[in-house]
Design a protein around this motif. Structure first.
Motif, PDB file in Angstrom:
ATOM      1  N   GLU A  65       0.865  -1.185   0.010  1.00 17.88           N
ATOM      2  CA  GLU A  65      -0.178  -0.101   0.063  1.00 17.88           C
ATOM      3  C   GLU A  65       0.920   1.249   0.110  1.00 17.88           C
ATOM      4  OE1 GLU A  65      -3.903   1.737   2.401  1.00 17.88           O
ATOM      5  OE2 GLU A  65      -2.305   0.856   3.930  1.00 17.88           O
ATOM      6  N   ALA A 172     -11.507   1.675  -1.528  1.00 14.97           N
ATOM      7  CA  ALA A 172     -11.200   0.100  -1.810  1.00 14.97           C
ATOM      8  C   ALA A 172      -9.696   0.235  -2.139  1.00 14.97           C
ATOM      9  CB  ALA A 172     -11.952  -0.589  -2.277  1.00 14.97           C
ATOM     10  N   SER A 173      -8.910  -0.802  -1.876  1.00 19.53           N
ATOM     11  CA  SER A 173      -7.632  -0.990  -2.624  1.00 19.53           C
ATOM     12  C   SER A 173      -7.669  -2.160  -3.639  1.00 19.53           C
ATOM     13  CB  SER A 173      -6.607  -1.278  -1.643  1.00 19.53           C
ATOM     14  OG  SER A 173      -6.392  -0.469  -0.821  1.00 19.53           O
ATOM     15  N   ASP A 183      -9.024  -4.344   1.244  1.00 15.70           N
ATOM     16  CA  ASP A 183      -8.111  -3.188   1.686  1.00 15.70           C
ATOM     17  C   ASP A 183      -7.159  -4.168   2.241  1.00 15.70           C
ATOM     18  OD1 ASP A 183      -7.930  -0.261   1.536  1.00 15.70           O
ATOM     19  OD2 ASP A 183      -7.816  -0.351   3.547  1.00 15.70           O
ATOM     20  N   THR A 189     -10.794  -1.367   7.800  1.00 14.12           N
ATOM     21  CA  THR A 189     -11.858  -2.015   7.414  1.00 14.12           C
ATOM     22  C   THR A 189     -13.044  -2.067   8.591  1.00 14.12           C
ATOM     23  OG1 THR A 189     -11.050  -4.392   8.092  1.00 14.12           O
ATOM     24  CG2 THR A 189     -10.634  -3.465   6.001  1.00 14.12           C
TER      25      THR A 189
END
Length: 253
Positions: A65, A172-173, A183, A189
């Protein structure tokens, strides 16, 4: 230009060129080498950049991330387009939730003229953006994640069920047809799941690079998501797949 503005500009330039020479930066920013060095020393101390011979480069994320500062300037045109499309679904008098992502943050820039709008958020940048507007703000209480400029919370810290959210705008990822949205951070979350559960309508605002990714923590399956709003760079192969789900896929121009 103030120091914070210069430092943000340095990060923006690095997102484009990846590596920059000191001479390029002094020319671009119109500052002395000594002034530039102070900015670079601070950014290095914060772990955002790395000094190399004759220049600098971004520090690469260790765990998949990227930082919120990196995400705030990456794919910016697409994120602004997505945010503007999201705003078409926000009406005067709504009570909405805006999540702590770089795409959802952009929504705050376009809703300041809405009347009797209430915004619930866990995003410090969203609060800062709306602080001087007429929007009524409710910030979720809990632990501050300084690196992400967000607040994470649990039921024992914040009474989520007192909120009456009409529309939640979630980030969201990762998104897949099979697993839904995911995520990287478990604490983040918790709040997202709560808002998805409480909201009458759920919108996921994500740029097209997040599709076909399933990252660390599952957040929600697609049957819990009413709309996904993304940009026009989305791979066209995804469009017919969403036609088989109950989630509406909306593509911004």
């Amino acid at each position: 230009m103030f120091p914070l503005e210069r430092q943000k500009k340095i990060l923006e330039l690095l997102m484009i060129k990846k590596v920059l020479k000191i001479s390029e930066l002094t020319e671009e920013l119109q500052v002395s080498v000594d002034t530039l060095r102070r900015d670079l020393n601070l950014l290095t101390k914060q772990g955002k950049i790395e000094k190399i011979y004759g220049g600098i480069k971004l520090v690469e994320s260790k765990f998949g991330e990227s930082t919120i500062d990196e995400r705030m300037v990456s794919h910016l045109e697409e994120k602004e387009s997505i945010a503007q499309k999201c705003c078409e679904y926000i009406n005067d008098g709504d009570c909405i939730y805006i999540d702590s992502g770089s795409t959802t943050y952009q929504i705050a820039k376009y809703i300041k003229d809405k009347k009797k709008l209430t915004v619930v958020t866990n995003s410090i940048p969203v609060v800062n953006e709306l602080l001087t507007s007429d929007v009524e703000l409710i910030i979720i209480g809990g632990k501050v994640r300084q690196n992400e400029k967000s607040v994470v919370s649990y039921d024992y810290l914040f009474n989520f069920h007192e909120l009456n959210i009409s529309k939640a705008f979630i980030c969201a990822s990762g998104i897949t047809i099979e697993k839904g949205i995911s995520d990287y951070n478990l604490e983040e979350t918790v709040t997202r799941k709560k808002m998805i559960e409480l909201s009458k309508e759920v919108y996921v605002a994500v740029d097209s690079t997040k599709f076909n990714k399933d990252v660390t923590v599952g957040v929600a399956s697609l049957d819990k998501i009413d709309y996904i709003i993304t940009d026009h760079h989305l791979n066209k192969n995804f469009i017919p797949k969403f036609e088989k789900t109950s989630t509406n896929l909306i593509i911004s121009e």
